[in-house]
Design an enzyme around this catalytic site. Sequence first.
Site, PDB file in Angstrom:
ATOM      1  N   HIS A  44      -9.714   5.933  -1.750  1.00 45.04           N
ATOM      2  CA  HIS A  44      -9.160   4.572  -1.787  1.00 45.04           C
ATOM      3  C   HIS A  44      -7.641   4.621  -1.699  1.00 45.04           C
ATOM      4  O   HIS A  44      -7.044   5.695  -1.839  1.00 45.04           O
ATOM      5  CB  HIS A  44      -9.536   3.902  -3.123  1.00 45.04           C
ATOM      6  CG  HIS A  44      -8.873   4.582  -4.271  1.00 45.04           C
ATOM      7  ND1 HIS A  44      -9.399   5.721  -4.855  1.00 45.04           N
ATOM      8  CD2 HIS A  44      -7.713   4.351  -4.917  1.00 45.04           C
ATOM      9  CE1 HIS A  44      -8.586   6.142  -5.799  1.00 45.04           C
ATOM     10  NE2 HIS A  44      -7.537   5.322  -5.860  1.00 45.04           N
ATOM     11  N   HIS A 126      -0.567   5.493  -0.467  1.00 47.80           N
ATOM     12  CA  HIS A 126      -1.181   6.733   0.017  1.00 47.80           C
ATOM     13  C   HIS A 126      -2.635   6.781  -0.432  1.00 47.80           C
ATOM     14  O   HIS A 126      -3.022   6.078  -1.373  1.00 47.80           O
ATOM     15  CB  HIS A 126      -0.433   7.951  -0.547  1.00 47.80           C
ATOM     16  CG  HIS A 126      -0.569   8.074  -2.040  1.00 47.80           C
ATOM     17  ND1 HIS A 126       0.223   7.362  -2.905  1.00 47.80           N
ATOM     18  CD2 HIS A 126      -1.434   8.783  -2.822  1.00 47.80           C
ATOM     19  CE1 HIS A 126      -0.129   7.640  -4.147  1.00 47.80           C
ATOM     20  NE2 HIS A 126      -1.146   8.504  -4.125  1.00 47.80           N
TER      21      HIS A 126
HETATM   22  P1  2AM Z   1      -3.169   8.996  -7.236  1.00 49.82           P
HETATM   23  O1  2AM Z   1      -4.287   8.924  -6.251  1.00 49.82           O
HETATM   24  O2  2AM Z   1      -1.842   9.184  -6.586  1.00 49.82           O
HETATM   25  O3  2AM Z   1      -3.428   9.971  -8.341  1.00 49.82           O
HETATM   26  C1  2AM Z   1      -6.964   5.902 -10.178  1.00 49.82           C
HETATM   27  O4  2AM Z   1      -6.517   6.807 -11.131  1.00 49.82           O
HETATM   28  C2  2AM Z   1      -5.928   5.638  -9.120  1.00 49.82           C
HETATM   29  O5  2AM Z   1      -4.767   5.030  -9.700  1.00 49.82           O
HETATM   30  C3  2AM Z   1      -5.452   6.886  -8.401  1.00 49.82           C
HETATM   31  O6  2AM Z   1      -5.465   6.627  -7.014  1.00 49.82           O
HETATM   32  C4  2AM Z   1      -4.048   7.126  -8.886  1.00 49.82           C
HETATM   33  O7  2AM Z   1      -3.138   7.543  -7.935  1.00 49.82           O
HETATM   34  C5  2AM Z   1      -3.617   5.745  -9.293  1.00 49.82           C
HETATM   35  N1  2AM Z   1      -2.614   5.750 -10.349  1.00 49.82           N
HETATM   36  C6  2AM Z   1      -1.399   5.158 -10.275  1.00 49.82           C
HETATM   37  N2  2AM Z   1      -0.729   5.307 -11.409  1.00 49.82           N
HETATM   38  C7  2AM Z   1      -1.515   6.033 -12.248  1.00 49.82           C
HETATM   39  C8  2AM Z   1      -1.358   6.541 -13.576  1.00 49.82           C
HETATM   40  N3  2AM Z   1      -0.262   6.291 -14.301  1.00 49.82           N
HETATM   41  N4  2AM Z   1      -2.375   7.262 -14.072  1.00 49.82           N
HETATM   42  C9  2AM Z   1      -3.482   7.513 -13.369  1.00 49.82           C
HETATM   43  N5  2AM Z   1      -3.688   7.053 -12.119  1.00 49.82           N
HETATM   44  C10 2AM Z   1      -2.717   6.329 -11.567  1.00 49.82           C
END
Ligand code: 2AM
Length: 176
Positions: A44, A126
């Site tokens: 996603h 991303h």
């Molecule tokens: P990431 O893919 O760059 O890890 C679920 O955890 C989604 O929320 C993930 O896609 C994650 O990004 C994003 N996300 C953004 N901020 C976050 C945080 N503080 N902790 C965990 N996930 C985060």
Amino acid sequence: MTETSPQRLFFALWPDPAVRRALAGLGREAAAGRGRPVHPEDLHLTLVFLGSVAPERLEQVTAAAGRVRFQPFELRLDHYGWWPRPRVLWCAPAEVPPPLPALFGELQRELAACGFAPEKRAYRPHITLARKVSRGRSGTLEEPIRWPVREFVLVSSRTHGDPPRYRVLKKWPADS
Ligand code: 2AM
């Protein structure tokens, strides 16, 4: 069933099956056996991460999302790369179409108005393809993945157990 305990929530763009297949294929190829690929059903693009949300706040969250207006757009995913600190292999559009930051901004504003602190870091859209990648690489896609975006979704995340870890709770369509 009505939830009685806090849920870890985030808003996201959720790929259709064809985009999901293409991303999963890219993840396998670009990770080249390193790290832990994100389960294909979990791929996603995050819009806003909320973290743990008490059940009594869920209605506020969905009402805020319901006030967001956005235009449909197309994402052209044409490159991938690796961030060493979070050890994440990702895919992204080189050019971010203006409706995407507009959607992110409006959603953040609506959520901030009901008490959810806005993210301080700059928004870097991303799709995480693999985690725990200790040494990654970057590249350009000869054939970009074209993703027609027509809706955004609210997702709940389980931190334990086997993937898939994410579950779509609700969807909001773009203006037609
Ligand atoms: P990431 O893919 O760059 O890890 C679920 O955890 C989604 O929320 C993930 O896609 C994650 O990004 C994003 N996300 C953004 N901020 C976050 C945080 N503080 N902790 C965990 N996930 C985060």
